[in-house]
Design a protein around this motif. Sequence first.
Motif, PDB file in Angstrom:
ATOM      1  N   PHE A 298     -12.355  -5.605 -10.740  1.00 43.62           N
ATOM      2  CA  PHE A 298     -11.413  -4.788  -9.994  1.00 43.62           C
ATOM      3  C   PHE A 298     -11.045  -3.521 -10.747  1.00 43.62           C
ATOM      4  N   GLY A 299     -10.701  -2.499  -9.958  1.00 41.75           N
ATOM      5  CA  GLY A 299     -10.069  -1.331 -10.524  1.00 41.75           C
ATOM      6  C   GLY A 299      -8.588  -1.630 -10.748  1.00 41.75           C
ATOM      7  N   GLN A 300      -7.860  -0.604 -11.222  1.00 44.65           N
ATOM      8  CA  GLN A 300      -6.451  -0.809 -11.545  1.00 44.65           C
ATOM      9  C   GLN A 300      -5.548  -0.661 -10.328  1.00 44.65           C
TER      10      GLN A 300
ATOM     11  N   SER B 122     -12.663  -6.179 -18.998  1.00 47.06           N
ATOM     12  CA  SER B 122     -12.317  -4.772 -18.869  1.00 47.06           C
ATOM     13  C   SER B 122     -12.486  -4.361 -17.414  1.00 47.06           C
ATOM     14  N   GLN B 123     -11.784  -3.317 -17.023  1.00 47.71           N
ATOM     15  CA  GLN B 123     -11.845  -2.851 -15.663  1.00 47.71           C
ATOM     16  C   GLN B 123     -13.187  -2.174 -15.415  1.00 47.71           C
TER      17      GLN B 123
ATOM     18  N   TYR C 251      -9.640  -4.459  -1.339  1.00 52.16           N
ATOM     19  CA  TYR C 251      -8.661  -5.506  -1.107  1.00 52.16           C
ATOM     20  C   TYR C 251      -7.276  -4.884  -1.039  1.00 52.16           C
TER      21      TYR C 251
ATOM     22  N   GLN D 136      -3.074  -5.906  -1.597  1.00 50.21           N
ATOM     23  CA  GLN D 136      -2.162  -6.882  -2.189  1.00 50.21           C
ATOM     24  C   GLN D 136      -0.735  -6.465  -1.864  1.00 50.21           C
TER      25      GLN D 136
ATOM     26  N   GLY E 258       2.708  -8.088  -5.108  1.00 51.01           N
ATOM     27  CA  GLY E 258       2.245  -8.919  -6.210  1.00 51.01           C
ATOM     28  C   GLY E 258       1.821 -10.313  -5.798  1.00 51.01           C
TER      29      GLY E 258
ATOM     30  N   LEU F 226     -15.806 -10.890  -9.461  1.00 42.19           N
ATOM     31  CA  LEU F 226     -15.397  -9.566  -8.998  1.00 42.19           C
ATOM     32  C   LEU F 226     -14.768  -8.799 -10.146  1.00 42.19           C
TER      33      LEU F 226
ATOM     34  N   GLY G 242      -1.149 -12.684  -3.235  1.00 43.09           N
ATOM     35  CA  GLY G 242      -2.601 -12.804  -3.123  1.00 43.09           C
ATOM     36  C   GLY G 242      -3.253 -11.583  -2.509  1.00 43.09           C
ATOM     37  N   LEU G 243      -4.544 -11.441  -2.766  1.00 42.99           N
ATOM     38  CA  LEU G 243      -5.291 -10.310  -2.246  1.00 42.99           C
ATOM     39  C   LEU G 243      -5.923 -10.651  -0.901  1.00 42.99           C
TER      40      LEU G 243
ATOM     41  N   GLN H 103     -16.146  -3.596  -2.489  1.00 39.61           N
ATOM     42  CA  GLN H 103     -15.166  -4.148  -1.560  1.00 39.61           C
ATOM     43  C   GLN H 103     -13.795  -3.542  -1.827  1.00 39.61           C
TER      44      GLN H 103
ATOM     45  N   GLY I 249     -19.104  -6.372  -7.979  1.00 40.44           N
ATOM     46  CA  GLY I 249     -19.429  -7.610  -8.666  1.00 40.44           C
ATOM     47  C   GLY I 249     -20.670  -8.270  -8.161  1.00 40.44           C
TER      48      GLY I 249
ATOM     49  N   PHE J  49      -6.996  -2.239  -4.002  1.00 40.76           N
ATOM     50  CA  PHE J  49      -7.934  -2.361  -5.111  1.00 40.76           C
ATOM     51  C   PHE J  49      -9.363  -2.285  -4.603  1.00 40.76           C
TER      52      PHE J  49
END
Lengths: 109, 115
Positions: free
Chosen positions: A99-101, A1-2, A35, A37, A40, A97, A42-43, A33, A92, A88
């Motif tokens: 992540f949010g949405q 889950s987020q 990130y 992207q 679509g 990690l 890599g982060l 953190q 973690g 994002f």
Amino acid sequence: SQQGEEDPQALSIQEGENATMNCSYKTSINNLQWYRQNSGRGLVHLILIRSNEREKHSGRLRVTLDTSKKSSSLLITASRAADTASYFCATGGTGKLIFGQGTTLQVKP
Amino acid sequence: DAGVTQSPTHLIKTRGQQVTLRCSPKSGHDTVSWYQQALGQGPQFIFQYYEEEERQRGNFPDRFSGHQFPNYSSELNVNALLLGDSALYLCASRLVGASTYNEQFFGPGTRLTVL
């Protein structure tokens, strides 16, 4: 889950304007953190802020952290078309990690 | 200095099939994590491998399994594919103990489509 939610889900601005996106999380953290992207893929790690820090800067990025509200914000100043991407936040422990949405940012030239 | 690499870039499978995705960590890294990212969502942690063993696991069924080789590269296997397994699969690597926080370096991902 987020871990939490990011706000707004989408943001469209003109080049040169500032972009602010927010992240909320649910549990206590050691660090948070951000990130990026592109399309679509890599982060890319942008910046990390520790739980005992309130604000951190890196180039055109400014991150704030409010542990009492369990929230963070990412400010991108003087945005460029190349900043168009999804952003994002992630929290973690040792390796995992959460992540949010994400916020999708479009910077129009 | 090579970054994280993943193969293949894209993959199309049908329901019920099995798939293997591969990841080579960044040079000098010894820990590999796998994430699943559905369209429009943030990545979700699948599992992490260190010293050839699964160390942490997210909320994924046993159909998802992995392996880490002595050279630190890793594979993600998914059996009995479902339509819902369609996603971008991301591999990330880090060096245990090298830093006080868990910055991970991500590969470009493998786009899996299940028909």
